[in-house]
Design a protein around this motif. Structure first.
Motif, PDB file in Angstrom:
ATOM      1  N   ASP A 393       0.835  -1.207   0.000  1.00  0.00           N
ATOM      2  CA  ASP A 393       0.000   0.000   0.000  1.00  0.00           C
ATOM      3  C   ASP A 393       0.867   1.254   0.000  1.00  0.00           C
ATOM      4  O   ASP A 393       1.794   1.383   0.790  1.00  0.00           O
ATOM      5  N   SER A 395       0.815   5.588  -0.251  1.00  0.00           N
ATOM      6  CA  SER A 395       0.070   6.857  -0.190  1.00  0.00           C
ATOM      7  C   SER A 395       1.043   7.942   0.232  1.00  0.00           C
ATOM      8  O   SER A 395       1.613   7.886   1.324  1.00  0.00           O
ATOM      9  N   ARG A 396       1.296   8.888  -0.650  1.00  0.00           N
ATOM     10  CA  ARG A 396       2.280   9.925  -0.321  1.00  0.00           C
ATOM     11  C   ARG A 396       1.817  11.297  -0.775  1.00  0.00           C
ATOM     12  O   ARG A 396       1.010  11.435  -1.681  1.00  0.00           O
ATOM     13  N   THR A 416      -2.361  14.221  -2.294  1.00  0.00           N
ATOM     14  CA  THR A 416      -1.693  12.935  -2.114  1.00  0.00           C
ATOM     15  C   THR A 416      -2.015  12.052  -3.314  1.00  0.00           C
ATOM     16  O   THR A 416      -3.044  12.234  -3.978  1.00  0.00           O
ATOM     17  N   SER A 418      -2.252   7.863  -4.301  1.00  0.00           N
ATOM     18  CA  SER A 418      -2.327   6.563  -3.648  1.00  0.00           C
ATOM     19  C   SER A 418      -2.661   5.460  -4.637  1.00  0.00           C
ATOM     20  O   SER A 418      -3.459   5.655  -5.544  1.00  0.00           O
TER      21      SER A 418
ATOM     22  N   GLU B 238      -9.850  -0.094   2.174  1.00  0.00           N
ATOM     23  CA  GLU B 238      -9.282   1.071   1.502  1.00  0.00           C
ATOM     24  C   GLU B 238      -9.727   2.332   2.230  1.00  0.00           C
ATOM     25  O   GLU B 238     -10.891   2.474   2.600  1.00  0.00           O
ATOM     26  N   SER B 402       2.045  10.281   7.974  1.00  0.00           N
ATOM     27  CA  SER B 402       1.464   9.008   7.539  1.00  0.00           C
ATOM     28  C   SER B 402       0.873   8.223   8.710  1.00  0.00           C
ATOM     29  O   SER B 402       1.444   8.171   9.794  1.00  0.00           O
ATOM     30  N   VAL B 421      -2.380   5.236   5.284  1.00  0.00           N
ATOM     31  CA  VAL B 421      -2.794   6.377   4.475  1.00  0.00           C
ATOM     32  C   VAL B 421      -2.044   7.627   4.930  1.00  0.00           C
ATOM     33  O   VAL B 421      -1.599   7.721   6.066  1.00  0.00           O
ATOM     34  N   ASN B 422      -1.885   8.560   4.020  1.00  0.00           N
ATOM     35  CA  ASN B 422      -1.231   9.823   4.337  1.00  0.00           C
ATOM     36  C   ASN B 422      -2.237  10.923   4.571  1.00  0.00           C
ATOM     37  O   ASN B 422      -3.267  10.957   3.909  1.00  0.00           O
ATOM     38  N   THR B 476      -7.677   5.760  -1.258  1.00  0.00           N
ATOM     39  CA  THR B 476      -7.973   5.449  -2.653  1.00  0.00           C
ATOM     40  C   THR B 476      -9.478   5.412  -2.923  1.00  0.00           C
ATOM     41  O   THR B 476      -9.903   5.326  -4.064  1.00  0.00           O
TER      42      THR B 476
END
Lengths: 456, 481
Positions: A393, A395-396, A416, A418, B238, B402, B421-422, B476
Motif C-alpha cells: 500500500d 500513499s504519499r 496525495t 495513492s 481502503e 502518515s 494512508v497519508n 484510494t
C-alpha cells in the motif's frame, strides 16, 4: 589530500583479523574505511559554512561457532582497537547459534587480480580548495538569482567534494580495496508567492568525476526554473487520474521496489513480492537491472560486501520478476545462491543492498511523453513515507504540475497520490529516455495510467 | 557515568581536557580573526541486540569519539573535526576552522567557567553496564509473549538499542560544561497472517533511561500492543480520499505539531526569511485552543537535554500561546540575530556536524474537551491512532503525516480499520482548524527521531486528543468523503 595508500588499509584489516582470531574468533571479517571531504555553503553571495574533515573507522564481524557479533570504532588508538576486538568476542558469546550464519564458501571469494578498476576516482578533485568551492557554489546561486527576478531569497548553494576508500579483509582469505571520489552541487532558491507563502525548489548535480559535473550555471538556472514553476500552486479536486513521475520522483518509487525484492524482506515475509519470482510484477515496459560493473557510476564496485565478484543482475525483465537480490545469509534462508548483493555497513555488519539499480530507459523523450498525455498530474516532489512493504500500500504527498492536452497548465501542491505499488508498476504505460546517473538508484521519467489523487 | 564506557576527555577520563587546554585551543581557533569559537567533544558508545526467529541473532557495539571545532565570523561558520584526540590533530582542526576568518584582530577567549547542570535524566543503572544476558532475556520475553498472544503471529523481531553520549563543550564566551546523555530504545515488530492476508504491527518505546524503563513498560506490554495493531489491520479496508474531519489520538499525534508548526518555528529559517512563519511574531497562526511549547525539561523523555550542544540550558519555550505566535526556537547564531537569549535549542547529530535550532520535546497543551465527546461529534471522518512519521516543506508549510493504524468514524463511533494512508495539509491552515482539544494529555514513548539537513536527533512529542475540522486524507476510495 593525495590518493590514499590503499595497501595500508589492507594491512590494518589483516592485523585486526589476526587479533580477532587470536582472541578466539573462528571467523573474522574486517572492513576499514577512510575518507575526507570539503563542503561549502554559500547563501546570498556570502560563504556561510566551510567544513573540512577526515575520518577513519573499522568494523568487525566475528563468529564463534555459529554465534555472531559485530563491532565498530573510530577510536583507532591501541586501547580503542583492543576494546573493540574484546567486545566482539564477548558479544559473540551472548548471541545464540544461528544455523544459517556464516561467511561465503572460500571457493566463491574473488581474487584481487579479478577486481576491475571501475574508474571511480578523480585525481584532480583534491585540488579543489575552499576558495574554488565557494566560487563554484556562488556561480550556481548567482545563476539562480539572475535567471528570474521572482527569485527573492535562497536556502543557499552547497558544493561538496568527497573522497573515500574502503578495504575488506576476511579470515576466509579475501582481500579487496576500492576507492572513489564524488562531487555534488545543489542550489536551493526561494520565491515569494501570493498570500505570503514562499516556494522553494532545488536542483542538483553529482558525479564521480569533476569534469563530468553539470556546470554551476546550468544547475542554478534549472533550480530557478523549478522554483518559479511552483508559484501559484493550487490544490485540485479528488479524482482518479494518470500520474507522470519525473526522474527524481520515479527514483523514489524504484527505491521502494528495491526494498521489496531484497532477499532479507523475502525470508522475513515482509514484502508484498513474496513468492512472486517469475511472475508479472510490472508492465512489459519495465526492465530493472542492478549493475555494479557500470564504469564510473555512483554505485559501482568490483566486489560485494562479503568478497564475491560483482555481477550484473537483471531483477525485472519486461515486467517479469527474475530474481531477488541476496547476500550469503538470505540465499541460504531461501535455498538459493547469493547474487553478490551483500553490502558491508560502516558498522561492520552485512545487509543486502543495491549497487546501480536502474530502470532501463525507453526511446521516447520526456517532451514526447508529456505531449502524448491528455490529462495527468506531473509529479516533481513527493513527501512523506506512506508505504507498507508488507502489503504494497502506497500513499504519499505530491506536488508538481497539472497536465491537460499534452501541456503543463499550472502548478499543483498539497495533494496525495495513492495506489498499491503492485498496481503502480503494472500500470506504467510510458518510460522515457532521460536517464541521468546522478544517483545509484536511477530512473527516467515514467507515466502511470491511473492513481487516486486526493485533494479538495 | 558508565563504569566501562567513558570518555577519555571527561573529568574522570584517562586524559581529561581541562579549562586551560580548552582555552588554548579556543585561542588558536580565534587566531585568524573569528568572532566566536567553540569546541565540542563527544564520545558515543552504543549497543544493539537483534532478536529474531526465537534467538538473539546478533549483538553489536560501536564507539565513536571526536572533536568538532567551530569558528564564526559574522554569519559565516568554519567547521572542522578530528577523531584522533592528540594535541597535534586538535590544533590542526582549530586552525582549519579558523580559516573562515582570514583577517581582522585576534580576540581572546573569555576565561572558562564550569557550571552545574540540572539533572533531567538521573540513571541509576546504565543499560550498557548491565549484563547482555539480562537484555537478551527481555527480548526473549517479548518474543514469547507475541507468539502466545495470537496463533496468527508468524514472525517476531525484537530489538534493544542503547547509547551513552558524553559531551564536553567549551566556548570562547566562557562556557565549559560536561554532560552524559543516556538513551535506550526497545522495539518489536510482528507479522500476522490469515488466509493469504499479511500485515505487520509494531510497538516501541524508551527515552533517557537505564534498565528501569522496563519497570514502567514491560516487553509483554509492547508485544501485546504490536500484535493488537497487526491483527486489527488484517481487516483494513481502503481508506477514503478527500477532505474530511480527522481525530488524532493523544501522544504520538504530536508528530503533526512537529511537522505542521515545529520546523517552521526553528529560528534559522526565520532568520533567513525562508519559513512561512517569517515575521509572524504576535500574529495569529493557530486556533485559540492551541498553546504549543518546546519543553526540554520532561524527566527522561527522549528529547530531553540538560544542556544543548552549544552549552546553553534549555527550559520550556512558549512558541504559540492561545493561537498567537510568541517565539522561535533558537541556537546561538539566531539568538544573536534576533537579539534574544538562546533558548537552548542548538543541537547537532554528532561532533561531525555544526549545531542548528532543533526541537526537544514539542507539546500541544491540553484543552477543555472530553475525548469521547470529540469522537462523538464526528459524523464521518478518520480516527488516527498510530503514525509512521511526517515531513514538511518549510517554505510554504505544506506537510504530510502518515497513518499506520487508523479507523473510520461513522456517526460518532470508531468503526472499520483503514489501510495505511497519508494526511496532507498546510501548517497554519490545519492549526487554525483545530476545533476541539482533549483534556487527555500524553507524551510519546521515546521512539521519534527528527531529521534536518541530514542530521538526526532524538525528539519527543506530546498532545491530547485533537479534532481537525478538515484535512486531506490520501486514501484510494473516492466519492464517500
Amino acid at each position: 589530500m593525495t590518493r590514499r595508500n590503499l595497501e595500508s588499509l589492507i594491512d590494518l584489516g589483516g592485523q585486526i583479523v589476526e587479533r580477532a582470531r587470536k582472541a578466539g574468533a573462528d571467523m573474522a571479517e574486517v572492513s576499514v574505511r577512510e575518507g575526507d571531504h570539503l563542503s561549502v555553503k554559500v547563501r546570498k553571495g556570502e560563504a556561510e559554512l566551510v567544513e573540512e574533515a577526515g575520518s577513519r573507522s573499522v568494523g568487525l564481524r566475528v563468529m564463534r561457532g555459529q554465534q555472531v557479533a559485530v563491532t565498530y570504532t573510530s577510536d583507532l588508538s591501541e586501547a580503542g582497537i583492543a576494546r573493540f576486538v574484546e567486545d566482539a568476542i564477548e558479544l559473540a558469546a551472548l548471541s545464540q547459534p544461528d544455523p544459517f550464519a556464516g561467511p561465503p564458501d572460500p571457493s566463491l571469494l574473488s581474487k584481487r587480480s579479478e577486481h576491475r578498476d571501475l574508474d571511480t576516482y578523480d585525481e584532480t578533485m583534491s585540488k579543489i580548495g575552499a576558495g574554488d568551492a565557494i566560487k563554484l557554489a556562488k556561480e550556481g546561486e548567482d545563476a539562480a538569482f539572475a535567471y528570474d527576478k521572482r527569485i527573492t531569497n535562497s536556502e543557499g548553494a552547497t558544493f561538496t567534494r568527497a573522497a573515500g576508500a574502503s578495504a575488506l579483509v576476511t579470515s576466509g582469505g579475501f582481500q579487496g580495496v576500492v576507492d572513489g571520489t564524488y562531487a555534488s552541487l545543489v542550489v536551493s532558491p526561494v520565491a515569494d508567492d501570493a498570500d505570503g507563502k514562499k516556494r522553494s525548489g532545488h536542483h542538483w548535480a553529482a558525479r564521480r568525476k569533476m569534469h563530468e559535473l553539470e556546470s554551476p550555471k546550468s544547475v542554478g538556472e534549472e533550480a530557478a526554473r523549478r522554483t518559479i514553476a511552483k508559484l501559484g500552486a493550487q490544490k485540485v479536486d479528488t479524482q482518479e487520474v494518470a500520474v507522470i513521475f519525473d526522474p527524481d520522483a520515479a527514483r523514489s518509487l524504484l527505491g521502494l521496489l528495491a526494498g521489496c525484492i531484497s532477499g532479507g524482506s523475502i525470508w522475513r515475509r515482509s514484502s508484498y513480492l513474496l513468492d512472486r519470482e517469475n511472475t508479472e510484477v510490472a508492465s512489459k515496459l519495465v526492465t530493472v537491472v542492478d549493475d555494479p560493473l557500470l564504469v564510473g557510476a555512483p554505485g559501482s564496485r568490483s566486489f560485494d560486501g562479503e568478497g564475491l565478484l560483482s555481477r550484473r543482475n537483471v531483477v525485472v525483465e519486461n515486467g517479469i520478476l527474475k530474481t531477488y537480490l541476496m547476500d550469503t545469509y538470505s540465499a541460504k534462508k531461501l535455498n538459493k545462491a547469493s547474487t553478490a548483493s551483500a553490502s558491508r555497513g560502516s558498522s561492520g555488519g552485512v545487509s543486502i543492498g543495491t549497487t546501480n539499480f536502474v530502470l532501463q530507459p525507453g526511446t521516447m523523450s520526456p517532451e514526447e511523453l508529456l505531449k502524448s498525455t491528455p490529462r495527468a498530474l506531473y509529479v516533481t516532489d513527493m513527501m512523506g513515507m506512506g508505504f507498507n512493504a508488507v502489503t504494497g500500500d502506497f500513499s504519499r504527498g505530491a506536488a508538481g504540475y497539472w497536465v491537460e492536452n499534452g501541456e503543463k497548465k499550472f502548478p499543483v501542491s498539497e495533494v496525495t497520490i495513492s495506489l498499491n505499488l503492485d498496481q503502480i508498476l503494472k500500470r506504467i504505460d510510458a518510460v522515457a529516455s532521460d536517464l541521468d546517473m546522478r544517483t545509484s538508484v536511477a530512473s527516467p521519467t515514467i507515466r502511470v495510467s491511473a492513481m487516486t489523487l486526493a485533494g479538495r | 557515568m558508565s563504569t566501562r564506557y567513558s570518555a577519555p576527555f571527561g573529568p574522570q577520563g584517562s586524559s581529561p581536557i581541562d579549562a586551560q587546554t580548552a582555552h588554548k585551543l579556543l585561542s588558536l581557533a580565534l587566531s585568524r580573526g573569528g568572532d566566536y569559537a567553540d569546541l565540542f567533544y563527544e564520545y558515543n558508545a552504543s549497543g544493539s541486540y537483534a532478536y529474531d526467529e526465537g534467538i538473539l541473532k546478533a549483538a553489536g557495539r560501536a564507539v565513536t569519539m571526536g572533536l568538532g571545532v567551530r569558528v564564526m565570523k559574522g554569519d559565516a561558520t568554519g567547521y572542522a573535526y578530528v577523531e584522533e584526540l592528540t594535541s597535534e590533530s586538535m590544533q590542526k582542526a582549530a586552525l582549519t576552522a579558523a580559516q573562515i576568518a582570514a583577517s581582522g584582530g585576534t580576540p581572546t577567549p573569555v576565561g572558562l567557567q564550569s557550571r552545574t547542570l540540572p539533572k533531567r535524566y538521573s540513571v541509576e543503572l546504565l543499560s550498557l553496564d548491565v549484563r547482555g544476558e539480562d537484555k537478551r532475556a527481555l527480548l526473549e520475553r517479548a518474543d514469547k509473549a507475541a507468539r502466545a498472544a495470537d496463533p496468527r503471529v508468524t514472525r517476531v523481531d525484537a530489538s534493544i538499542a542503547e547509547e551513552i553520549r558524553e559531551i564536553l563543550i567549551a566556548s570562547s564566551d566562557g562556557k565549559f560544561v560536561h554532560d552524559v546523555q543516556p538513551l535506550i530504545r526497545f522495539g518489536i515488530r510482528v507479522i500476522v497472517e490469515e488466509e493469504g492476508k499479511r500485515q505487520s504491527g509494531s510497538s516501541g518505546g524508551g527515552g533517557r533511561f537505564g534498565m528501569e524503563y522496563f519497570d514502567a513498560k514491560s516487553p509483554e506490554w509492547h508485544a501485546a500492543e504490536a500484535v493488537r495493531g497487526a491483527v486489527s489491520m488484517l481487516d483494513a479496508r481502503e481508506a477514503p480520499a478527500g477532505e474530511m474531519e480527522v481525530v488524532l489520538a493523544p501522544g504520538d499525534s504530536g508528530i503533526l505539531l512537529h511537522e505542521a508548526v515545529g520546523h517552521g518555528l526553528e529560528a534559522d529559517f526565520n532568520r533567513k526569511k525562508t519559513s512561512n512563519y517569517t515575521d509572524s511574531i504576535g500574529k495569529n497562526v493557530a486556533s485559540e485552543l492551541c498553546t504549543v511549547v518546546d519543553d526540554a525539561r520532561i524527566q527522561s523523555s527522549r528529547g530531553t537535554i540538560n544542556v544543548d550542544d552549544e552549552g546553553n540550558e534549555p527550559e520550556c519555550a512558549t512558541l504559540i500561546e492561545n493561537g498567537t505566535l510568541r517565539g522561535y526556537m533558537h541556537d546561538r547564531h539566531s539568538a544573536d540575530f534576533f537579539k534574544v537569549t538562546p533558548s537552548g535549542n542548538g543541537r547537532r547529530e554528532s561532533f561531525r556536524s555544526h549545531p542548528m535550532p532543533r526541537m526537544t520535546n514539542t507539546l500541544l497543551l491540553p484543552g477543555p474537551h472530553d475525548p469521547e465527546e470529540i469522537v462523538r461529534s464526528v459524523k464521518r471522518g478518520v480516527f488516527a491512532r498510530k503514525f509512521g512519521g511526517g515531513q514538511v516543506d518549510i517554505s510554504n508549510g505544506d506537510f504530510v503525516f502518515s497513518l499506520t493504524e487508523s479507523y473510520l468514524i461513522e456517526d460518532g463511533k470508531i468503526t472499520a480499520p483503514l489501510k495505511g494512508v497519508n494526511l496532507i495539509g498546510n501548517g497554519p491552515d490545519v492549526m487554525r482548524k483545530v476545533v476541539m482539544l482533549g483534556t487527555d494529555m500524553e507524551t510519546s514513548d521515546g521512539i521519534w527521531t527528527c531529521g534536518k539537513d541530514g542530521q538526526s536527533v532524538p525528539v519527543g512529542v506530546g498532545c491530547p486528543t485533537i479534532k481537525i475540522s478538515a484535512v486531506t486524507v490520501g486514501g484510494t476510495q473516492m466519492g464517500q468523503g
